[in-house]
Scaffold this active site. Structure first.
Site, mmCIF file in Angstrom:
data_model
loop_
_atom_site.group_PDB
_atom_site.id
_atom_site.type_symbol
_atom_site.label_atom_id
_atom_site.label_comp_id
_atom_site.label_asym_id
_atom_site.label_seq_id
_atom_site.Cartn_x
_atom_site.Cartn_y
_atom_site.Cartn_z
ATOM 1 C CG HIS A 28 23.883 9.384 21.677
ATOM 2 N ND1 HIS A 28 23.034 10.012 20.821
ATOM 3 C CD2 HIS A 28 23.373 8.143 21.880
ATOM 4 C CE1 HIS A 28 22.029 9.206 20.513
ATOM 5 N NE2 HIS A 28 22.217 8.061 21.142
ATOM 6 C CD GLU A 209 15.970 4.652 23.821
ATOM 7 O OE1 GLU A 209 15.788 5.621 23.061
ATOM 8 O OE2 GLU A 209 16.826 4.647 24.736
ATOM 9 C CG ASP A 287 22.286 4.836 23.908
ATOM 10 O OD1 ASP A 287 22.427 5.678 23.003
ATOM 11 O OD2 ASP A 287 21.174 4.589 24.427
HETATM 12 N N1 HPA Z 1 17.728 7.726 22.975
HETATM 13 C C1 HPA Z 1 17.360 8.879 22.409
HETATM 14 N N2 HPA Z 1 18.134 9.952 22.412
HETATM 15 C C2 HPA Z 1 19.324 9.882 22.986
HETATM 16 C C3 HPA Z 1 19.762 8.730 23.580
HETATM 17 C C4 HPA Z 1 18.926 7.586 23.570
HETATM 18 O O1 HPA Z 1 19.230 6.488 24.077
HETATM 19 N N3 HPA Z 1 20.999 9.004 24.079
HETATM 20 C C5 HPA Z 1 21.296 10.270 23.753
HETATM 21 N N4 HPA Z 1 20.279 10.825 23.085
HETATM 22 ZN ZN ZN Z 2 21.028 6.422 21.423
#
Ligand code: HPA
Ligand code: ZN
Length: 346
Positions: A28, A209, A287
Site C-alpha cells: 500500500h 488476514e 504491505d
Molecule cells: N489490510 C487491510 N487493509 C490495509 C492493510 C492491510 O494489511 N494495509 C493497508 N490497508
Molecule cells: Zn494489505
C-alpha cells in the site's frame, strides 16, 4: 539442502536473497510513508500534527490488530495533499525496492482516503503514475497501480470512486479491496467488481488476514479475484487449501505485517512453511513497510532467519512473485530467465 539461517551464513544468504529478481505485489503506497517524510509533508503543507517528534510518532506504532493500525495509517495519509507529495512518496519507495532486488512493483493506493479530504482523484493518480514511469527510467523497475476500495465504506461509494477514476483508466491496471476485514465480506462489493471486470481491470482482494476462510472463497467465487492478498487463514480449511493449490491461486503474504498486527505471535510461528509445503503459490511482500518494520528484503531476511526455509524455497518464492505479476508475458519471461541465472550463480 542447507537452511539459509543468517546466523550460519550471514552475508552469503543475504546477498543471495537480495540478488534474486522479485515482484512486490502487495504494497500500500500510503503505507510507505516514513515518519520523517510525514513530518516534512506536514510542514510544507502547513498541517499541525498531534505528535511532537518523529520519535513520538514512531512510539505510536504499537498495534494490537488491523483496526488499531488503520486508525493511525489513515491519520498519517492526511499529510498527502499535492501531486508532488504522491510522486515523492512513491519515488522514496522505489528507491528502497530497487535496493532489495525488486524488478516489478504493483502499488495499491486508497483514493477514498484522499478524495474524502478534498484531494482530487487526478492529483493522486497523476502523481503516482508519474512516479511509476520514473521508476523505470531511474531504477529499471516496471511498476503499475491498483486502485483499492475501502471495504468499511459502502459499495455505492466504491462505484463513485471507480467513476471518478475512469478518466484515468489508462493509469491503473486493476482494483483491490482493503481496510477493515471483519464484518465486511467480499459479497458487499460483488457488483462493483463485476463492473471492473467489464472494464478489463484485474481484480485482487484482501481476504483471510483477520477474516475467515469463507471470505477467501467468496473473494474467488463472487469477486473473481485473480490473487488473494494475505490469505494466511486458508490453512483452517483443508478443502480450501486443496482448491487454492489446484487452481494455482497466488497468495501475497506479508510476514512482518502479520506479526505487527498480531495475526501470528512471531515470525517463527508464521505458517509460511505450511503454505509452501501445501504447494500454494505464495510470495512475500511488505504491505505497509513504514509501519511494520521493514521493506521487502527485511521480510525475506526475517523469514529466512526465523523459519526452516531453504535456498530452493527462496527461488520458489521469487518465481511465484514474478509469475503472479500482471506484467506483460514478455517481461515476466525475461525476469524468470534472470532468476534462473541468479539461482544457479551464472
Ligand atoms: N489490510 C487491510 N487493509 C490495509 C492493510 C492491510 O494489511 N494495509 C493497508 N490497508
Ligand atoms: Zn494489505
Amino acid at each position: 539442502m542447507t537452511p539459509l539461517a543468517r546466523s550460519s551464513l550471514p552475508t552469503v544468504a543475504e546477498a543471495f536473497l537480495r540478488s534474486l529478481p522479485k515482484a512486490e505485489l502487495h504494497i500500500h503506497i500510503e503505507g510507505a510513508l516514513e515518519p520523517g517524510a510525514l513530518f516534512e509533508m506536514a510542514r510544507r503543507n502547513g498541517i499541525d500534527l498531534p505528535y511532537a517528534s518523529v520519535e513520538a510518532l514512531r512510539a505510536a506504532y504499537a498495534f494490537t490488530d488491523l483496526q488499531s493500525f488503520l486508525d493511525i495509517y489513515y491519520a498519517g495519509a492526511a499529510v498527502l495533499r499535492t501531486e508532488v507529495d504522491f510522486f515523492d512518496l512513491a519515488m522514496a519507495y522505489f528507491e528502497r525496492a530497487a535496493a532489495d532486488g525488486v524488478v516489478r512493483a504493483e502499488l495499491f493506493f486508497d483514493p477514498q482516503t484522499h478524495t474524502a479530504r478534498g484531494v482530487a482523484m487526478g492529483t493522486v493518480i497523476e502523481g503516482l503514475a508519474r512516479a511509476c514511469r520514473e521508476a523505470g527510467a531511474r531504477h529499471g523497475i516496471s511498476a503499475d497501480l491498483i486502485l483499492c476500495f475501502l471495504r468499511h465504506l459502502s459499495e455505492e461509494e466504491a462505484f463513485q470512486t471507480l467513476e471518478q477514476a475512469l478518466p484515468y483508466r489508462g493509469r491503473f491496471i486493476g482494483v483491490g479491496l482493503d481496510s477493515s476485514e471483519r464484518g465486511h465480506p467480499p459479497e458487499k462489493f460483488a457488483r462493483v467488481f463485476a463492473r471492473a471486470g467489464e472494464l478489463g481491470l484485474h481484480r485482487v482482494a484482501h481476504a483471510g488476514e483477520e477474516g475467515p476462510p469463507a471470505y477467501i472463497e467468496s473473494a474467488l467465487d463472487v469477486l473473481r479475484a485473480e490473487r488473494i492478498d494475505h490469505g494466511v487463514r486458508c490453512t483452517e480449511s483443508p478443502d480450501l487449501v486443496r482448491r487454492l493449490a489446484a487452481a494455482g491461486t497466488p497468495l501475497t503474504v506479508c510476514p512482518l505485517s502479520n506479526v505487527k498486527l498480531c495475526v501470528f505471535p512471531d515470525l517463527a510461528s508464521h505458517n509460511l512453511p505450511a503454505l509452501l509445503a501445501a504447494g500454494l503459490k505464495v510470495n512475500l511482500n511488505s504491505d505497509d513497510p513504514a509501519y511494520f518494520g521493514g521493506y521487502l528484503l527485511d521480510n525475506w531476511l526475517g523469514c529466512f532467519e526465523a523459519l526452516p526455509l531453504t535456498r530452493a524455497d527462496a527461488v520458489t518464492l521469487a518465481r511465484n512473485s514474478l509469475e503472479a505479476s500482471f506484467a506483460p508475458a514478455a517481461e515476466r519471461q525475461a525476469w524468470l530467465a534472470q532468476l534462473d541465472m541468479a539461482a544457479t550463480g551464472r
